[in-house]
Design a protein around this motif. Structure first.
Motif, PDB file in Angstrom:
ATOM      1  N   HIS A 227      45.810  88.979  95.136  1.00 17.73           N
ATOM      2  CA  HIS A 227      44.731  88.244  94.469  1.00 17.73           C
ATOM      3  C   HIS A 227      43.769  87.651  95.506  1.00 17.73           C
ATOM      4  N   GLU A 228      44.317  86.921  96.461  1.00 17.97           N
ATOM      5  CA  GLU A 228      43.469  86.257  97.459  1.00 17.97           C
ATOM      6  C   GLU A 228      42.797  87.265  98.390  1.00 17.97           C
TER       7      GLU A 228
ATOM      8  N   HIS B 252      39.697  88.669  96.749  1.00 19.74           N
ATOM      9  CA  HIS B 252      38.534  87.777  96.853  1.00 19.74           C
ATOM     10  C   HIS B 252      37.855  87.959  98.213  1.00 19.74           C
TER      11      HIS B 252
ATOM     12  N   SER C 100      34.103  89.605  98.955  1.00 20.57           N
ATOM     13  CA  SER C 100      33.140  88.745  99.638  1.00 20.57           C
ATOM     14  C   SER C 100      32.649  89.419 100.934  1.00 20.57           C
TER      15      SER C 100
ATOM     16  N   THR D 176      33.025  88.257  93.473  1.00 26.89           N
ATOM     17  CA  THR D 176      34.094  87.732  94.323  1.00 26.89           C
ATOM     18  C   THR D 176      35.137  87.014  93.471  1.00 26.89           C
ATOM     19  N   ALA D 177      34.698  86.232  92.501  1.00 23.72           N
ATOM     20  CA  ALA D 177      35.637  85.522  91.620  1.00 23.72           C
ATOM     21  C   ALA D 177      36.411  86.507  90.737  1.00 23.72           C
TER      22      ALA D 177
ATOM     23  N   GLY E 226      39.900  88.761  92.243  1.00 25.73           N
ATOM     24  CA  GLY E 226      41.307  88.361  92.203  1.00 25.73           C
ATOM     25  C   GLY E 226      41.994  88.769  90.912  1.00 25.73           C
TER      26      GLY E 226
ATOM     27  N   ASP F 252      39.062  80.851  88.873  1.00 27.67           N
ATOM     28  CA  ASP F 252      38.009  81.859  89.039  1.00 27.67           C
ATOM     29  C   ASP F 252      37.073  81.920  87.841  1.00 27.67           C
TER      30      ASP F 252
END
Length: 190
Positions: free
Chosen positions: A4-5, A8, A12, A70-71, A74, A128
Motif C-alpha cells: 500500500h505505502e 503511494h 508520486s 497518489t492517494a 494504495g 486516502d
C-alpha cells in the motif's frame, strides 16, 4: 501495508516527486514502512497504521490530479493483491491442492487487503479517501477541511472505537470478495 505505502510512493514518483525514493521508501520491505506505535496499537487494540510515505505535491505539474492518483494508488494496490490471492486460491482449488494452511493464508490475505483498501477510501482524514475528496474541492474549502483535521481525527477515532463502521465495512468486504471470486472462477474456467 508495505505494498500500500510503496504504491503511494511509486505513483508520486511517476508524477515527478523523488521524495519517497530519496528516503528509501520505494520498497516492499515491510521494515521500511513500520510505524512502531502503529504496530503496538495493532497488537493491543486491533487497529494500527504504517508510516506514511512522504509525498510532495509541489513536484507535480497538476498537484490536485497528482494527489488524487497518489492517494488512490494504495487502495488500488490492496485490491490488486487481494485479487491475486483469490485467483491463486481458486487455482489451488482447481489443481486439487488440499493444504488448509495455504488456502487459509490466501483467504486471509484477500480479506485483509480488501478491508484495508476499502477502509482507506473512507473520506475521513488522515485516510486516502479524504485526500481524494478534498482534491475535488475549491481551494478555500480544501483549506478549511484540512485545518479542521484534528477534529476529524477525533471523530475518526470515535467511529472506530464505537464499532459503527464494522457492519458496513464487512458488507463491502464480503461483496468485493464475491465479485473478485466470480471473476477468478470465470478466468479459471477458460
Amino acid at each position: 501495508m508495505g505494498i500500500h505505502e510503496s504504491a503511494h510512493g511509486l505513483v508520486s514518483y511517476w508524477f515527478g516527486d523523488p521524495t519517497a525514493k530519496e528516503e528509501g521508501r520505494l520498497t516492499l520491505n515491510p521494515f521500511a514502512h513500520i510505524d512502531w506505535a502503529g504496530l503496538l496499537c495493532l497488537l493491543f487494540f486491533r487497529f494500527g497504521w504504517a508510516k506514511p510515505v512522504p509525498v510532495d505535491p509541489r513536484y507535480y505539474k497538476d498537484p490536485k490530479t497528482g494527489m488524487i492518483w497518489t492517494a488512490f494508488a494504495g487502495p488500488i494496490a490492496n485490491f490488486l493483491l487481494a485479487f491475486v490471492a483469490i485467483f491463486i486460491y481458486y487455482g489451488c482449488v482447481k489443481a486439487g491442492v488440499e493444504s488448509s494452511f495455504i488456502l487459509s493464508l490466501l483467504g486471509s490475505i484477500a480479506i485483509l487487503s480488501i478491508g484495508f483498501g476499502i477502509f482507506n477510501l473512507l473520506p475521513i482524514p488522515p485516510l486516502d479517501g479524504s485526500k481524494i475528496l478534498f482534491a475535488f474541492l475549491p481551494l478555500d474549502k480544501y483549506l478549511r477541511f484540512t485545518q479542521g483535521s484534528n477534529v476529524m481525527m477525533i471523530v475518526f477515532i470515535l467511529l472506530i472505537a464505537s464499532g459503527i463502521l464494522d457492519g458496513p465495512l464487512m458488507t463491502m468486504v464480503s461483496n468485493t470478495i464475491d465479485i473478485f471470486s466470480s471473476v477468478a472462477i470465470s478466468i479459471w474456467k477458460l
